[in-house]
Design a protein around this motif. Structure first.
Motif, PDB file in Angstrom:
ATOM      1  N   ARG A 141      24.815   8.979  12.549  1.00  0.00           N
ATOM      2  CA  ARG A 141      25.814   7.924  12.704  1.00  0.00           C
ATOM      3  C   ARG A 141      25.544   6.749  11.767  1.00  0.00           C
ATOM      4  NH1 ARG A 141      24.417   8.890  18.183  1.00  0.00           N
ATOM      5  NH2 ARG A 141      23.569   6.794  18.159  1.00  0.00           N
ATOM      6  N   MET A 142      24.946   7.040  10.615  1.00  0.00           N
ATOM      7  CA  MET A 142      24.772   6.070   9.552  1.00  0.00           C
ATOM      8  C   MET A 142      25.776   6.460   8.478  1.00  0.00           C
ATOM      9  SD  MET A 142      23.650   5.241   6.297  1.00  0.00           S
ATOM     10  CE  MET A 142      22.828   6.705   5.778  1.00  0.00           C
ATOM     11  N   HIS A 143      26.623   5.515   8.092  1.00  0.00           N
ATOM     12  CA  HIS A 143      27.704   5.794   7.162  1.00  0.00           C
ATOM     13  C   HIS A 143      27.581   4.915   5.929  1.00  0.00           C
ATOM     14  CE1 HIS A 143      29.482   7.744  10.675  1.00  0.00           C
ATOM     15  NE2 HIS A 143      29.232   6.629  11.328  1.00  0.00           N
ATOM     16  N   LEU A 144      27.530   5.518   4.754  1.00  0.00           N
ATOM     17  CA  LEU A 144      27.571   4.755   3.516  1.00  0.00           C
ATOM     18  C   LEU A 144      29.019   4.394   3.229  1.00  0.00           C
ATOM     19  CD1 LEU A 144      25.087   6.770   1.283  1.00  0.00           C
ATOM     20  CD2 LEU A 144      24.755   4.470   2.214  1.00  0.00           C
ATOM     21  N   VAL A 145      29.257   3.140   2.896  1.00  0.00           N
ATOM     22  CA  VAL A 145      30.603   2.684   2.566  1.00  0.00           C
ATOM     23  C   VAL A 145      30.593   2.139   1.136  1.00  0.00           C
ATOM     24  CG1 VAL A 145      31.226   2.191   4.961  1.00  0.00           C
ATOM     25  CG2 VAL A 145      30.243   0.378   3.562  1.00  0.00           C
ATOM     26  N   LEU A 184      17.859  -8.028   7.578  1.00  0.00           N
ATOM     27  CA  LEU A 184      17.451  -7.406   8.834  1.00  0.00           C
ATOM     28  C   LEU A 184      16.277  -6.473   8.605  1.00  0.00           C
ATOM     29  CD1 LEU A 184      20.937  -6.465  10.293  1.00  0.00           C
ATOM     30  CD2 LEU A 184      19.478  -8.367  10.976  1.00  0.00           C
ATOM     31  N   THR A 185      15.331  -6.508   9.517  1.00  0.00           N
ATOM     32  CA  THR A 185      14.209  -5.581   9.461  1.00  0.00           C
ATOM     33  C   THR A 185      14.566  -4.315  10.238  1.00  0.00           C
ATOM     34  OG1 THR A 185      13.179  -6.404  11.480  1.00  0.00           O
ATOM     35  CG2 THR A 185      12.588  -7.536   9.408  1.00  0.00           C
ATOM     36  N   ILE A 186      13.806  -3.279  10.010  1.00  0.00           N
ATOM     37  CA  ILE A 186      13.996  -2.033  10.760  1.00  0.00           C
ATOM     38  C   ILE A 186      13.850  -2.313  12.256  1.00  0.00           C
ATOM     39  CG2 ILE A 186      12.984   0.236  11.251  1.00  0.00           C
ATOM     40  CD1 ILE A 186      14.485   0.333   8.714  1.00  0.00           C
ATOM     41  N   GLU A 187      12.870  -3.128  12.620  1.00  0.00           N
ATOM     42  CA  GLU A 187      12.652  -3.430  14.036  1.00  0.00           C
ATOM     43  C   GLU A 187      13.850  -4.163  14.630  1.00  0.00           C
ATOM     44  OE1 GLU A 187      11.308  -2.955  17.555  1.00  0.00           O
ATOM     45  OE2 GLU A 187      10.350  -2.041  15.812  1.00  0.00           O
ATOM     46  N   GLN A 188      14.451  -5.100  13.881  1.00  0.00           N
ATOM     47  CA  GLN A 188      15.633  -5.790  14.376  1.00  0.00           C
ATOM     48  C   GLN A 188      16.798  -4.812  14.554  1.00  0.00           C
ATOM     49  OE1 GLN A 188      15.612  -8.749  11.247  1.00  0.00           O
ATOM     50  NE2 GLN A 188      15.344 -10.386  12.760  1.00  0.00           N
ATOM     51  N   LEU A 189      16.961  -3.902  13.608  1.00  0.00           N
ATOM     52  CA  LEU A 189      18.010  -2.888  13.747  1.00  0.00           C
ATOM     53  C   LEU A 189      17.772  -2.037  14.990  1.00  0.00           C
ATOM     54  CD1 LEU A 189      18.501  -1.670  10.072  1.00  0.00           C
ATOM     55  CD2 LEU A 189      20.166  -2.895  11.491  1.00  0.00           C
ATOM     56  N   ARG A 190      16.526  -1.670  15.207  1.00  0.00           N
ATOM     57  CA  ARG A 190      16.192  -0.853  16.381  1.00  0.00           C
ATOM     58  C   ARG A 190      16.500  -1.627  17.667  1.00  0.00           C
ATOM     59  NH1 ARG A 190      13.149   2.855  15.327  1.00  0.00           N
ATOM     60  NH2 ARG A 190      11.672   1.781  14.003  1.00  0.00           N
ATOM     61  N   GLU A 191      16.132  -2.916  17.712  1.00  0.00           N
ATOM     62  CA  GLU A 191      16.363  -3.741  18.895  1.00  0.00           C
ATOM     63  C   GLU A 191      17.848  -3.955  19.159  1.00  0.00           C
ATOM     64  OE1 GLU A 191      14.169  -7.335  18.225  1.00  0.00           O
ATOM     65  OE2 GLU A 191      12.232  -6.318  18.423  1.00  0.00           O
ATOM     66  N   MET A 192      18.664  -3.991  18.102  1.00  0.00           N
ATOM     67  CA  MET A 192      20.105  -4.185  18.263  1.00  0.00           C
ATOM     68  C   MET A 192      20.741  -2.981  18.947  1.00  0.00           C
ATOM     69  SD  MET A 192      20.856  -5.948  14.574  1.00  0.00           S
ATOM     70  CE  MET A 192      22.624  -5.821  14.654  1.00  0.00           C
ATOM     71  N   GLY A 193      20.129  -1.823  18.804  1.00  0.00           N
ATOM     72  CA  GLY A 193      20.638  -0.626  19.457  1.00  0.00           C
ATOM     73  C   GLY A 193      22.021  -0.209  18.982  1.00  0.00           C
ATOM     74  N   ALA A 194      22.295  -0.419  17.715  1.00  0.00           N
ATOM     75  CA  ALA A 194      23.613  -0.079  17.172  1.00  0.00           C
ATOM     76  C   ALA A 194      23.871   1.418  17.275  1.00  0.00           C
ATOM     77  CB  ALA A 194      23.701  -0.516  15.715  1.00  0.00           C
ATOM     78  N   PRO A 228       9.943   7.128   6.772  1.00  0.00           N
ATOM     79  CA  PRO A 228       9.850   7.472   8.197  1.00  0.00           C
ATOM     80  C   PRO A 228      10.442   6.388   9.093  1.00  0.00           C
ATOM     81  CG  PRO A 228       7.764   7.897   7.092  1.00  0.00           C
ATOM     82  CD  PRO A 228       8.644   7.200   6.101  1.00  0.00           C
ATOM     83  N   GLU A 229      10.280   5.108   8.711  1.00  0.00           N
ATOM     84  CA  GLU A 229      10.811   4.013   9.524  1.00  0.00           C
ATOM     85  C   GLU A 229      12.338   4.083   9.608  1.00  0.00           C
ATOM     86  OE1 GLU A 229       6.937   3.093   7.854  1.00  0.00           O
ATOM     87  OE2 GLU A 229       8.810   3.485   6.828  1.00  0.00           O
ATOM     88  N   TRP A 230      12.996   4.288   8.463  1.00  0.00           N
ATOM     89  CA  TRP A 230      14.452   4.386   8.439  1.00  0.00           C
ATOM     90  C   TRP A 230      14.912   5.630   9.203  1.00  0.00           C
ATOM     91  CZ3 TRP A 230      18.639   1.650   7.670  1.00  0.00           C
ATOM     92  CH2 TRP A 230      19.853   2.292   7.420  1.00  0.00           C
ATOM     93  N   MET A 231      14.264   6.728   8.929  1.00  0.00           N
ATOM     94  CA  MET A 231      14.645   7.994   9.562  1.00  0.00           C
ATOM     95  C   MET A 231      14.426   7.970  11.076  1.00  0.00           C
ATOM     96  SD  MET A 231      15.828   9.699   7.057  1.00  0.00           S
ATOM     97  CE  MET A 231      15.968  11.344   7.667  1.00  0.00           C
ATOM     98  N   SER A 232      13.598   7.041  11.560  1.00  0.00           N
ATOM     99  CA  SER A 232      13.329   6.971  13.006  1.00  0.00           C
ATOM    100  C   SER A 232      14.413   6.217  13.778  1.00  0.00           C
ATOM    101  CB  SER A 232      11.971   6.300  13.260  1.00  0.00           C
ATOM    102  OG  SER A 232      12.048   4.898  13.006  1.00  0.00           O
ATOM    103  N   LEU A 233      15.315   5.523  13.082  1.00  0.00           N
ATOM    104  CA  LEU A 233      16.387   4.815  13.788  1.00  0.00           C
ATOM    105  C   LEU A 233      17.309   5.822  14.475  1.00  0.00           C
ATOM    106  CD1 LEU A 233      17.333   2.096  11.151  1.00  0.00           C
ATOM    107  CD2 LEU A 233      16.179   1.738  13.350  1.00  0.00           C
ATOM    108  N   PRO A 234      17.627   5.607  15.740  1.00  0.00           N
ATOM    109  CA  PRO A 234      18.469   6.567  16.461  1.00  0.00           C
ATOM    110  C   PRO A 234      19.803   6.857  15.772  1.00  0.00           C
ATOM    111  CG  PRO A 234      17.467   5.039  17.999  1.00  0.00           C
ATOM    112  CD  PRO A 234      17.146   4.530  16.617  1.00  0.00           C
TER     113      PRO A 234
END
Length: 98
Positions: A60-64, A14-24, A48-54
């Motif tokens: 609400r990003m969890h390492l497992v 998955l790209t950052i843009e795909q993650l952003r579009e998914m709106g997870a 900056p790209e990763w940090m820009s994800l809502p």
């Protein structure tokens, strides 16, 4: 919403843009614990790209860990369900929560 969005296989990168579009609302991330992957993750997770994800910005990003998330057994499935409930709601299943 499907578990894997249309047009993306469960084996896709998955790209950052795909993650952003998914709106997870939440991201569950498993980072392999070898030195090369960890070095990549350190750089990537501060980009900056990763940090820009809502979901990242809002905490609400969890390492497992790989256990139980990479295991396929009834016991692992139970642990994953309990862990997901705790991560996504802040509540512990089966306990009286405030």
């Amino acid at each position: 919403m499907p578990l894997v969005p249309e047009g993306i296989s469960d084996q896709s990168v998955l790209t950052i843009e795909q993650l952003r579009e998914m709106g997870a609302g939440h991201l569950l991330v498993l980072v392999r614990q070898d030195s090369e992957t960890l070095a990549f993750w350190r750089a990537f997770s501060s980009s900056p790209e990763w940090m820009s994800l809502p979901s990242v910005r809002s905490g609400r990003m969890h390492l497992v860990s790989s256990h139980p998330w990479r295991e396929y057994s009834p016991a692992a499935m139970q642990l994953m369900a309990e862990s997901a409930a705790r991560l996504l709601t802040g509540q512990v299943p089966g306990l009286k929560n405030p």
